[in-house]
Design a protein around this motif. Structure first.
Motif, PDB file in Angstrom:
ATOM      1  N   ALA A 187      -1.799  -5.910  -7.107  1.00  0.00           N
ATOM      2  CA  ALA A 187      -1.007  -4.762  -6.624  1.00  0.00           C
ATOM      3  C   ALA A 187      -0.738  -4.881  -5.128  1.00  0.00           C
ATOM      4  O   ALA A 187       0.379  -4.632  -4.657  1.00  0.00           O
ATOM      5  CB  ALA A 187      -1.730  -3.455  -6.944  1.00  0.00           C
ATOM      6  N   VAL A 188      -1.751  -5.296  -4.379  1.00  0.00           N
ATOM      7  CA  VAL A 188      -1.583  -5.465  -2.929  1.00  0.00           C
ATOM      8  C   VAL A 188      -0.574  -6.579  -2.645  1.00  0.00           C
ATOM      9  O   VAL A 188       0.370  -6.400  -1.862  1.00  0.00           O
ATOM     10  CB  VAL A 188      -2.941  -5.759  -2.245  1.00  0.00           C
ATOM     11  CG1 VAL A 188      -2.748  -6.210  -0.802  1.00  0.00           C
ATOM     12  CG2 VAL A 188      -3.848  -4.518  -2.305  1.00  0.00           C
ATOM     13  N   ALA A 189      -0.741  -7.721  -3.315  1.00  0.00           N
ATOM     14  CA  ALA A 189       0.166  -8.857  -3.074  1.00  0.00           C
ATOM     15  C   ALA A 189       1.607  -8.503  -3.434  1.00  0.00           C
ATOM     16  O   ALA A 189       2.549  -8.930  -2.764  1.00  0.00           O
ATOM     17  CB  ALA A 189      -0.291 -10.079  -3.880  1.00  0.00           C
ATOM     18  N   LEU A 190       1.778  -7.710  -4.473  1.00  0.00           N
ATOM     19  CA  LEU A 190       3.130  -7.300  -4.890  1.00  0.00           C
ATOM     20  C   LEU A 190       3.788  -6.425  -3.816  1.00  0.00           C
ATOM     21  O   LEU A 190       4.997  -6.514  -3.590  1.00  0.00           O
ATOM     22  CB  LEU A 190       3.024  -6.546  -6.220  1.00  0.00           C
ATOM     23  CG  LEU A 190       4.256  -6.374  -7.096  1.00  0.00           C
ATOM     24  CD1 LEU A 190       5.015  -7.674  -7.312  1.00  0.00           C
ATOM     25  CD2 LEU A 190       3.848  -5.782  -8.448  1.00  0.00           C
ATOM     26  N   MET A 191       2.997  -5.614  -3.129  1.00  0.00           N
ATOM     27  CA  MET A 191       3.551  -4.787  -2.056  1.00  0.00           C
ATOM     28  C   MET A 191       3.788  -5.593  -0.784  1.00  0.00           C
ATOM     29  O   MET A 191       4.709  -5.310  -0.026  1.00  0.00           O
ATOM     30  CB  MET A 191       2.598  -3.626  -1.719  1.00  0.00           C
ATOM     31  CG  MET A 191       2.622  -2.439  -2.637  1.00  0.00           C
ATOM     32  SD  MET A 191       4.239  -1.870  -3.228  1.00  0.00           S
ATOM     33  CE  MET A 191       4.883  -0.967  -1.833  1.00  0.00           C
ATOM     34  N   THR A 192       2.931  -6.582  -0.518  1.00  0.00           N
ATOM     35  CA  THR A 192       3.014  -7.264   0.777  1.00  0.00           C
ATOM     36  C   THR A 192       3.854  -8.543   0.749  1.00  0.00           C
ATOM     37  O   THR A 192       4.196  -9.072   1.804  1.00  0.00           O
ATOM     38  CB  THR A 192       1.604  -7.597   1.329  1.00  0.00           C
ATOM     39  OG1 THR A 192       0.893  -8.391   0.375  1.00  0.00           O
ATOM     40  CG2 THR A 192       0.806  -6.342   1.611  1.00  0.00           C
ATOM     41  N   CYS A 193       4.217  -9.047  -0.450  1.00  0.00           N
ATOM     42  CA  CYS A 193       4.921 -10.335  -0.506  1.00  0.00           C
ATOM     43  C   CYS A 193       6.378 -10.209  -0.081  1.00  0.00           C
ATOM     44  O   CYS A 193       7.056 -11.218   0.106  1.00  0.00           O
ATOM     45  CB  CYS A 193       4.835 -10.964  -1.894  1.00  0.00           C
ATOM     46  SG  CYS A 193       5.823 -10.162  -3.160  1.00  0.00           S
ATOM     47  N   ASN A 194       6.855  -8.984   0.067  1.00  0.00           N
ATOM     48  CA  ASN A 194       8.280  -8.779   0.264  1.00  0.00           C
ATOM     49  C   ASN A 194       8.449  -7.488   1.064  1.00  0.00           C
ATOM     50  O   ASN A 194       7.811  -6.491   0.764  1.00  0.00           O
ATOM     51  CB  ASN A 194       8.909  -8.580  -1.117  1.00  0.00           C
ATOM     52  CG  ASN A 194      10.224  -9.270  -1.242  1.00  0.00           C
ATOM     53  OD1 ASN A 194      11.017  -9.246  -0.306  1.00  0.00           O
ATOM     54  ND2 ASN A 194      10.454  -9.865  -2.385  1.00  0.00           N
ATOM     55  N   ASP A 195       9.303  -7.516   2.044  1.00  0.00           N
ATOM     56  CA  ASP A 195       9.595  -6.281   2.760  1.00  0.00           C
ATOM     57  C   ASP A 195      10.473  -5.439   1.838  1.00  0.00           C
ATOM     58  O   ASP A 195      11.604  -5.802   1.553  1.00  0.00           O
ATOM     59  CB  ASP A 195      10.328  -6.590   4.058  1.00  0.00           C
ATOM     60  CG  ASP A 195      10.533  -5.323   4.870  1.00  0.00           C
ATOM     61  OD1 ASP A 195      10.027  -4.257   4.461  1.00  0.00           O
ATOM     62  OD2 ASP A 195      11.202  -5.394   5.909  1.00  0.00           O
ATOM     63  N   ASN A 196       9.925  -4.348   1.339  1.00  0.00           N
ATOM     64  CA  ASN A 196      10.592  -3.684   0.218  1.00  0.00           C
ATOM     65  C   ASN A 196      11.049  -2.256   0.487  1.00  0.00           C
ATOM     66  O   ASN A 196      11.451  -1.550  -0.427  1.00  0.00           O
ATOM     67  CB  ASN A 196       9.659  -3.707  -0.994  1.00  0.00           C
ATOM     68  CG  ASN A 196       8.217  -3.398  -0.591  1.00  0.00           C
ATOM     69  OD1 ASN A 196       7.998  -2.581   0.304  1.00  0.00           O
ATOM     70  ND2 ASN A 196       7.266  -4.030  -1.218  1.00  0.00           N
TER      71      ASN A 196
END
Lengths: 287, 287
Positions: A199-208
């Motif tokens: 969940a953390v990586a999904l939020m931080t992998c891309n400026d969203n």
């Protein structure tokens, strides 16, 4: 139900955060006397003002500790062993102690190693939580539909195991089960710690930020737990490093296979993964 | 509201599955005449028996196609262009056509390339779904709180773009917005396709049947979408390969960094990721 849960009236909670506070609410409603120790003055004041606890202290008051018939440790994992070293001398002889820690092997054996012979520590993990912290957000309804895991070692007596299972039921948990520290840590690395890392990586992998209007239920579901208490979770990850890294490596390898099936247009292999996934997930919904 | 949505009374849906059926329910309730074509006899029979459509056919009936004032293509992505090649000769002159396909660049340009000059195709993506398929499971309530994306190219007229935005509102979508095919495909690779790949990998990386009793909300949330229609999704992944692989690689790289922070006990770097994650996720909850 063990006789102890009828006779024991004074329960001390050490660490009055979200989980400690939720224990307090459940236990006080049933009629037990609930005491609490927390270094945060606001937490103790809030709990006293709102009648969540009967007595509270911001220090490890020997009298409060000595008056407890049982003790629940709801501290951050890294400080637990030191708390025992400093304060176990105040325990009443014969008291039972349990905890709420999210990892087991790296704390349970250390506590039992140094513990006085006339008291017993039996580990437990209430698998419940919220995306917010503090006694102010405590709520014992989070225990409904949740799992309570008792985690005994060969130092534990059958009486204490039974006592701890009863605690899970008293608190309102749906399912109470038993695992060894090692089984617990492997399971939790997969179903909880890995999912939080994802969940953390999904939020931080891309400026969203600009994608807020387009995020449907899938993305929201997968990132709900991305609001995370970084101090607690980084301790939990650190103290469960080996099982967690194993699960992370398995997952990364699996996702990389799926990536490669897509890259090489191997749609049969991709569909086979999806069929396995669908079948397994359906089994989870079946109960 | 465009005049067309007041005047147009006959709407043809080609492909009567979960989404086609949900369109039919929404449009028929408002009062439009809804026709449908689907090769599955049971689907057409079910829809007629339950008054989801007014007329139906299991073949691409020239008369049915020719009588439609507008057409909604709800077929699997790979067969869409062929359907146009074979059947566009039956369209009434001036008809507007839209679709529901989950990927855009790989279909929209091909359709517009071969399309008759006297009709217009304007692409749209209703971002809604369920973990079950078929007209029998259709339900236009899935459009509430969801996003409808109109995906025009430079071949589209302002009138058709307005017409298509109106369609999204008529169907009951919460938010209607506009993206180019390339913007759409990059966004969908991240918020939808990557999340589905993650959910599948999480279910398949580990034999987890025995863990059913221990799975809390986190694991259930992250794997809800792991029940997946493998034929549709493998087509969608294949037809959006480049953007999807880019997002997968970014995610795998990010998760590997987090893994390495844990392995090297770099708790400050780990906490920084968690703080970024918490902040970004909070922004998603704010609206």
């Amino acid at each position: 139900m063990s006789m102890e849960w009828i006779n024991e009236h004074k329960i001390l909670i050490v660490g009055l955060g979200l989980i400690g506070g939720s224990y307090a609410k459940a236990l006080k409603r049933i009629g037990y006397m609930v005491y609490a120790i927390d270094t945060n003055e606001e937490s103790i004041k809030y709990a006293l003002d709102n009648e969540i606890i009967d007595k509270g202290s911001t220090v490890s008051d020997p009298e409060l500790i000595g008056s407890a018939d049982c003790v629940i440790i709801a501290l951050y994992p890294k400080v637990i062993v030191d708390w025992f070293k400093e304060n176990q001398k105040h325990f009443k002889s014969g008291v039972r102690i349990t905890d709420v820690t999210g990892i087991k092997a790296s704390v349970v054996y250390d506590i039992q190693e140094i513990l006085r012979d006339d008291v017993e520590f039996i580990a437990a993990h209430p698998m419940a939580g919220r995306e917010v912290s503090g006694v102010q957000n405590s709520d014992d309804r989070i225990f409904r539909n949740a799992n309570f895991i008792v985690v005994p070692t060969d130092k534990n007596t059958p009486e204490s195991i039974r006592w701890c299972k009863d605690l899970g039921r008293i608190l309102g948990f749906d399912r109470v089960s038993i695992l060894s520290p090692e089984e617990h840590d492997k399971m939790i690395a997969y179903v909880s710690q890995l999912t939080h890392c994802i969940a953390v990586a999904l939020m931080t992998c891309n400026d969203n930020e600009h994608l807020r209007d387009y995020t449907g239920d899938s993305f929201r579901d997968l990132t709900r737990i991305a609001r995370i208490n970084e101090n607690m979770w980084s301790e939990l990850f650190h103290m469960n490093k080996k099982p967690l890294l194993e699960e992370m490596d398995l997952f990364i390898e699996e996702l990389t296979s799926i990536r490669n099936f897509i890259a090489s247009d191997d749609s049969e292999a991709l569909k086979e993964k999806m069929r396995t996934s669908t079948k397994r997930r359906a089994y989870f919904d079946k109960k």
